[in-house]
Write a protein that holds these residues in place. Sequence first.
Motif, PDB file in Angstrom:
ATOM      1  N   ILE A  57       0.833  -1.209   0.000  1.00  0.00           N
ATOM      2  CA  ILE A  57       0.000   0.000   0.000  1.00  0.00           C
ATOM      3  C   ILE A  57       0.866   1.256   0.000  1.00  0.00           C
ATOM      4  O   ILE A  57       0.484   2.283  -0.553  1.00  0.00           O
ATOM      5  CB  ILE A  57      -0.991   0.021   1.176  1.00  0.00           C
ATOM      6  CG1 ILE A  57      -0.268   0.099   2.526  1.00  0.00           C
ATOM      7  CG2 ILE A  57      -1.931  -1.167   1.127  1.00  0.00           C
ATOM      8  CD1 ILE A  57      -1.191   0.462   3.681  1.00  0.00           C
ATOM      9  N   GLY A  58       2.065   1.165   0.607  1.00  0.00           N
ATOM     10  CA  GLY A  58       2.962   2.320   0.644  1.00  0.00           C
ATOM     11  C   GLY A  58       3.382   2.757  -0.745  1.00  0.00           C
ATOM     12  O   GLY A  58       3.466   3.957  -1.038  1.00  0.00           O
ATOM     13  N   GLU A  59       3.636   1.788  -1.614  1.00  0.00           N
ATOM     14  CA  GLU A  59       4.031   2.114  -2.992  1.00  0.00           C
ATOM     15  C   GLU A  59       2.911   2.846  -3.720  1.00  0.00           C
ATOM     16  O   GLU A  59       3.141   3.811  -4.447  1.00  0.00           O
ATOM     17  CB  GLU A  59       4.405   0.829  -3.737  1.00  0.00           C
ATOM     18  CG  GLU A  59       5.715   0.202  -3.263  1.00  0.00           C
ATOM     19  CD  GLU A  59       5.987  -1.136  -3.933  1.00  0.00           C
ATOM     20  OE1 GLU A  59       5.181  -1.509  -4.819  1.00  0.00           O
ATOM     21  OE2 GLU A  59       6.975  -1.794  -3.572  1.00  0.00           O
ATOM     22  N   TYR A  60       1.680   2.396  -3.507  1.00  0.00           N
ATOM     23  CA  TYR A  60       0.556   3.063  -4.169  1.00  0.00           C
ATOM     24  C   TYR A  60       0.336   4.462  -3.589  1.00  0.00           C
ATOM     25  O   TYR A  60       0.127   5.431  -4.333  1.00  0.00           O
ATOM     26  CB  TYR A  60      -0.721   2.241  -4.016  1.00  0.00           C
ATOM     27  CG  TYR A  60      -1.923   2.933  -4.630  1.00  0.00           C
ATOM     28  CD1 TYR A  60      -2.198   2.807  -5.987  1.00  0.00           C
ATOM     29  CD2 TYR A  60      -2.752   3.748  -3.861  1.00  0.00           C
ATOM     30  CE1 TYR A  60      -3.277   3.467  -6.563  1.00  0.00           C
ATOM     31  CE2 TYR A  60      -3.830   4.414  -4.427  1.00  0.00           C
ATOM     32  CZ  TYR A  60      -4.090   4.263  -5.780  1.00  0.00           C
ATOM     33  OH  TYR A  60      -5.150   4.923  -6.342  1.00  0.00           O
ATOM     34  N   LEU A  61       0.369   4.587  -2.258  1.00  0.00           N
ATOM     35  CA  LEU A  61       0.146   5.892  -1.627  1.00  0.00           C
ATOM     36  C   LEU A  61       1.197   6.901  -2.075  1.00  0.00           C
ATOM     37  O   LEU A  61       0.897   8.089  -2.238  1.00  0.00           O
ATOM     38  CB  LEU A  61       0.154   5.742  -0.106  1.00  0.00           C
ATOM     39  CG  LEU A  61      -0.992   4.923   0.491  1.00  0.00           C
ATOM     40  CD1 LEU A  61      -0.783   4.737   1.990  1.00  0.00           C
ATOM     41  CD2 LEU A  61      -2.337   5.591   0.235  1.00  0.00           C
ATOM     42  N   GLN A  62       2.419   6.430  -2.249  1.00  0.00           N
ATOM     43  CA  GLN A  62       3.484   7.322  -2.707  1.00  0.00           C
ATOM     44  C   GLN A  62       3.168   7.889  -4.084  1.00  0.00           C
ATOM     45  O   GLN A  62       3.399   9.076  -4.354  1.00  0.00           O
ATOM     46  CB  GLN A  62       4.809   6.558  -2.724  1.00  0.00           C
ATOM     47  CG  GLN A  62       6.018   7.414  -3.060  1.00  0.00           C
ATOM     48  CD  GLN A  62       7.308   6.767  -2.596  1.00  0.00           C
ATOM     49  OE1 GLN A  62       7.441   6.396  -1.439  1.00  0.00           O
ATOM     50  NE2 GLN A  62       8.258   6.633  -3.498  1.00  0.00           N
ATOM     51  N   ARG A  63       2.590   7.050  -4.946  1.00  0.00           N
ATOM     52  CA  ARG A  63       2.224   7.515  -6.287  1.00  0.00           C
ATOM     53  C   ARG A  63       0.982   8.406  -6.257  1.00  0.00           C
ATOM     54  O   ARG A  63       0.934   9.440  -6.919  1.00  0.00           O
ATOM     55  CB  ARG A  63       1.960   6.318  -7.205  1.00  0.00           C
ATOM     56  CG  ARG A  63       3.164   5.446  -7.478  1.00  0.00           C
ATOM     57  CD  ARG A  63       2.924   4.511  -8.649  1.00  0.00           C
ATOM     58  NE  ARG A  63       1.741   3.656  -8.457  1.00  0.00           N
ATOM     59  CZ  ARG A  63       1.792   2.455  -7.921  1.00  0.00           C
ATOM     60  NH1 ARG A  63       2.937   1.965  -7.484  1.00  0.00           N
ATOM     61  NH2 ARG A  63       0.693   1.735  -7.813  1.00  0.00           N
ATOM     62  N   SER A  64      -0.009   8.027  -5.475  1.00  0.00           N
ATOM     63  CA  SER A  64      -1.279   8.759  -5.513  1.00  0.00           C
ATOM     64  C   SER A  64      -1.222  10.081  -4.757  1.00  0.00           C
ATOM     65  O   SER A  64      -1.934  11.029  -5.099  1.00  0.00           O
ATOM     66  CB  SER A  64      -2.408   7.892  -4.939  1.00  0.00           C
ATOM     67  OG  SER A  64      -2.212   7.635  -3.563  1.00  0.00           O
ATOM     68  N   LEU A  65      -0.374  10.169  -3.727  1.00  0.00           N
ATOM     69  CA  LEU A  65      -0.310  11.371  -2.906  1.00  0.00           C
ATOM     70  C   LEU A  65       0.985  12.165  -3.099  1.00  0.00           C
ATOM     71  O   LEU A  65       1.197  13.174  -2.426  1.00  0.00           O
ATOM     72  CB  LEU A  65      -0.501  11.000  -1.431  1.00  0.00           C
ATOM     73  CG  LEU A  65      -1.900  10.455  -1.094  1.00  0.00           C
ATOM     74  CD1 LEU A  65      -1.953   9.935   0.333  1.00  0.00           C
ATOM     75  CD2 LEU A  65      -2.969  11.517  -1.311  1.00  0.00           C
ATOM     76  N   ASN A  66       1.862  11.695  -3.974  1.00  0.00           N
ATOM     77  CA  ASN A  66       3.066  12.447  -4.363  1.00  0.00           C
ATOM     78  C   ASN A  66       3.988  12.789  -3.201  1.00  0.00           C
ATOM     79  O   ASN A  66       4.602  13.855  -3.171  1.00  0.00           O
ATOM     80  CB  ASN A  66       2.670  13.739  -5.098  1.00  0.00           C
ATOM     81  CG  ASN A  66       1.924  13.463  -6.384  1.00  0.00           C
ATOM     82  OD1 ASN A  66       2.364  12.662  -7.195  1.00  0.00           O
ATOM     83  ND2 ASN A  66       0.793  14.124  -6.568  1.00  0.00           N
TER      84      ASN A  66
END
Length: 327
Positions: A57-66
Amino acid sequence: MNTRLLRRPLLGAIATLSLGLGLALPATAQSPYPSKPVRLVVNFPAGGPADLLARTIGEYLQRSLNQPFVVENKAGAGGNVGATDVARSPADGYTLMVGIDTAFTVNPHIYDNMAFKPGDLKPVMIMASSGLLLGVSQASGIKRFGDLLSEGRKRSLNFSSGGNGSPGHLAVAMLSNSTPIKTTHIPYRGNTPAVTAVLAGEVDGGILATPGMLPHVQAGKITALAVTSSKRSQLAPQLPTVAELGLKSLETEVLYVVMAPAATPDAVMDVLQKNITSALQQPEAKERLKSLDMFYEGITGEAAARRLATMSTRYGEIVRNIGMKAQ
């Protein structure tokens, strides 16, 4: 002419105009969340199910929240070390805990002194749930569940767990209480070394997270006897549930949670809940859940708090009946 006297009314007029037009002055400007890196504190060692889910989930959050979402493993005291770190952090959304429910549902009942109270943290989300796998080492000579019962009447069987207060610890205590067998709990620092202990024959068995056990079961190096979930494993559907073996009282699940300091603003919670929900709907996350034998939950807010409270009540009763304490 005194220019200072002219400057004061002019500055006042600019301020009034700015407020009237709804313009934010620099002193009151606030950056949208998140505006800097976010720590995801996993309260168990790297490589375990909670750690793998946190990194997904951290990888996705990094992309979605910049912004970077940095995973930090802080294991110890059955998850209390990592939970304490988050509980003592500012309630601003920049330090979150990713882990399992036992820090809040089991530990308060088995630790005499904890550096945090369960109420110091609140659930952002219950992401997923899973059962455990009851497996024994080849060195134990146990091949079937009946053999486990027979051998356990003769001698105390050593069972590993991921630490005091971990799901495996509780499950071993419940097994001993539900059957006539004798057990000795051997805590390790996380699920991975607990599985290694079973594999190496250091202990007779363990009731541990399925993904860590299954590769060794498939390789014929660990003998699987049952799963503790109410439904059969997605990864090993041939294994019976404990209820099918007549031990419904041994049913237990692990909840994978994201927790934040209790005073974290609702606006921050909303951003996190929306983006974590989206993260768990991505194909790679769905595949990760299946590979970890987890079932999606996606429970937030009061519903999540009630689920944890219900589990805490159940486990508290079990702990008191067994007389279980952190070793």
